[in-house]
Design a protein around this motif. Structure first.
Motif, mmCIF file in Angstrom:
data_model
loop_
_atom_site.group_PDB
_atom_site.id
_atom_site.type_symbol
_atom_site.label_atom_id
_atom_site.label_comp_id
_atom_site.label_asym_id
_atom_site.label_seq_id
_atom_site.Cartn_x
_atom_site.Cartn_y
_atom_site.Cartn_z
ATOM 1 N N LEU A 20 0.936 -1.230 0.071
ATOM 2 C CA LEU A 20 0.040 0.035 -0.151
ATOM 3 C C LEU A 20 0.760 1.195 0.092
ATOM 4 O O LEU A 20 2.016 1.115 0.730
ATOM 5 C CB LEU A 20 -0.848 -0.150 1.238
ATOM 6 C CG LEU A 20 -1.968 -1.360 1.202
ATOM 7 C CD1 LEU A 20 -2.580 -1.172 2.738
ATOM 8 C CD2 LEU A 20 -2.897 -1.367 0.147
ATOM 9 N N ALA A 21 0.417 2.300 -0.631
ATOM 10 C CA ALA A 21 1.237 3.490 -0.791
ATOM 11 C C ALA A 21 0.228 4.628 -0.619
ATOM 12 O O ALA A 21 -0.852 4.444 -0.863
ATOM 13 C CB ALA A 21 1.919 3.662 -2.070
ATOM 14 N N VAL A 22 0.798 5.572 0.097
ATOM 15 C CA VAL A 22 0.213 6.978 0.252
ATOM 16 C C VAL A 22 0.834 7.987 -0.160
ATOM 17 O O VAL A 22 2.139 7.932 0.224
ATOM 18 C CB VAL A 22 -0.405 7.165 1.609
ATOM 19 C CG1 VAL A 22 -1.469 5.991 2.322
ATOM 20 C CG2 VAL A 22 0.560 7.399 2.681
ATOM 21 N N VAL A 23 0.292 9.371 -0.597
ATOM 22 C CA VAL A 23 0.916 10.331 -0.698
ATOM 23 C C VAL A 23 0.073 11.506 0.050
ATOM 24 O O VAL A 23 -1.095 11.787 -0.035
ATOM 25 C CB VAL A 23 0.827 10.730 -2.131
ATOM 26 C CG1 VAL A 23 1.532 12.241 -2.507
ATOM 27 C CG2 VAL A 23 1.615 9.732 -3.333
ATOM 28 N N ASP A 24 0.919 11.928 1.125
ATOM 29 C CA ASP A 24 0.311 13.156 1.935
ATOM 30 C C ASP A 24 1.101 14.356 1.604
ATOM 31 O O ASP A 24 2.330 14.357 1.442
ATOM 32 C CB ASP A 24 0.372 12.782 3.381
ATOM 33 C CG ASP A 24 -0.478 11.621 3.725
ATOM 34 O OD1 ASP A 24 -1.440 11.215 3.059
ATOM 35 O OD2 ASP A 24 -0.180 11.079 4.736
ATOM 36 N N GLU A 25 0.468 15.575 1.786
ATOM 37 C CA GLU A 25 1.040 16.832 1.478
ATOM 38 C C GLU A 25 1.049 17.542 2.795
ATOM 39 O O GLU A 25 -0.008 17.764 3.473
ATOM 40 C CB GLU A 25 0.088 17.457 0.246
ATOM 41 C CG GLU A 25 0.868 18.898 -0.056
ATOM 42 C CD GLU A 25 0.007 19.872 -1.127
ATOM 43 O OE1 GLU A 25 -0.356 20.687 -1.026
ATOM 44 O OE2 GLU A 25 -0.051 19.028 -2.223
ATOM 45 N N LYS A 26 2.257 18.234 3.023
ATOM 46 C CA LYS A 26 2.174 19.011 4.301
ATOM 47 C C LYS A 26 1.557 20.429 3.833
ATOM 48 O O LYS A 26 1.453 20.860 3.061
ATOM 49 C CB LYS A 26 4.004 19.299 4.519
ATOM 50 C CG LYS A 26 4.223 20.018 5.850
ATOM 51 C CD LYS A 26 5.532 19.875 6.083
ATOM 52 C CE LYS A 26 5.802 20.584 7.355
ATOM 53 N NZ LYS A 26 7.381 20.685 7.805
ATOM 54 N N PRO A 27 0.977 20.888 5.129
ATOM 55 C CA PRO A 27 0.473 22.189 4.943
ATOM 56 C C PRO A 27 1.320 23.306 4.598
ATOM 57 O O PRO A 27 2.512 23.221 4.713
ATOM 58 C CB PRO A 27 -0.138 22.541 6.202
ATOM 59 C CG PRO A 27 -0.033 21.329 7.047
ATOM 60 C CD PRO A 27 0.954 20.242 6.277
ATOM 61 N N GLY A 28 0.808 24.199 3.870
ATOM 62 C CA GLY A 28 1.754 25.311 3.301
ATOM 63 C C GLY A 28 2.226 25.218 1.563
ATOM 64 O O GLY A 28 1.484 24.614 1.087
ATOM 65 N N GLU A 29 2.898 25.928 1.217
ATOM 66 C CA GLU A 29 3.496 26.093 -0.104
ATOM 67 C C GLU A 29 4.850 26.028 -0.244
ATOM 68 O O GLU A 29 5.676 26.529 0.597
ATOM 69 C CB GLU A 29 2.964 27.322 -0.875
ATOM 70 C CG GLU A 29 1.420 27.519 -0.740
ATOM 71 C CD GLU A 29 0.974 28.798 -1.459
ATOM 72 O OE1 GLU A 29 1.761 29.501 -2.397
ATOM 73 O OE2 GLU A 29 0.106 29.248 -1.242
ATOM 74 N N LEU A 30 5.393 25.299 -1.378
ATOM 75 C CA LEU A 30 6.735 25.068 -1.363
ATOM 76 C C LEU A 30 7.400 26.424 -1.734
ATOM 77 O O LEU A 30 6.617 27.060 -2.407
ATOM 78 C CB LEU A 30 7.084 24.096 -2.523
ATOM 79 C CG LEU A 30 6.776 22.551 -2.502
ATOM 80 C CD1 LEU A 30 7.015 21.912 -3.789
ATOM 81 C CD2 LEU A 30 7.606 21.991 -1.563
#
Length: 189
Positions: free
Chosen positions: A171-181
């Motif tokens: 199983l794999a997940v992609v989570d995004e950290k809050p904010g902008e690069l």
């Protein structure tokens, strides 16, 4: 540090648009030896990448990939326990972190002479410290837990890699950290 908080049942409106993928793969001792898994993860790499538990396989990307593996006999840039990895880099140094620790004690015994991520919650706190706002956290394992919601991450994607009954699915997940690069140089300590 350890605990990331109690798990709670949630109804996430943002999960309505969650991308789901399903593939069939031949199981392998090394996750990224599967062409389908390797292609899936490489398509999701952005900016500076930390492969926190690199193993043997080298991912391909158009920017720098820093490879860490606790086994000093592996070809890696760094050989530290992922629970201490933030001590070796400036905060918010990476745009993507790939986290592929041994999924089970069996895998740990087979591939790492019994060494395992001792405290997954601590490892994820270390990764959170290193990941830039807006950055991606990509995790592989036997669960889709990913980064804890208490840290504000948003789930972007879930992938199932079915081994057709030969062993547990990956199983794999992609989570995004809050904010902008943010653009600009980030360096090793």
């Amino acid at each position: 540090m350890g605990s990331l908080g109690d798990a709670v049942d949630t109804d996430r409106e943002s999960w309505d648009g969650l991308e789901m993928s399903y593939y069939t793969v031949s199981p392998n001792r090394w996750t990224f030896r599967s062409d389908k898994i390797r292609e899936w993860v490489e398509e999701r790499l952005t900016g500076r990448v930390l492969n926190a538990c690199a193993g043997r396989t080298k991912l391909v990307h158009d920017d720098r990939i820093v490879r860490n593996d606790i086994d000093v006999d592996r070809d890696a840039d760094l050989h530290v326990d992922v629970c201490e990895i933030a001590d070796h880099f400036e905060p918010e140094t990476f745009d993507t972190v790939v986290y592929d620790p041994p999924f089970s004690q069996y895998q740990s015994n087979r591939s790492y002479e019994g060494r395992n991520v001792g405290d997954d919650a601590l490892a994820k706190r270390q990764i959170d410290e290193l990941l830039s706002p807006g950055g991606r956290f990509i995790q592989f394992g036997f669960t889709t837990t990913g980064m804890p919601m208490s840290l504000g991450y948003e789930r972007q994607e879930v992938a199932i890699f079915n081994t057709l009954g030969r062993m547990n699915d990956y199983l794999a997940v992609v989570d995004e950290k809050p904010g902008e690069l943010e653009a600009g140089p980030r360096w090793f300590k």
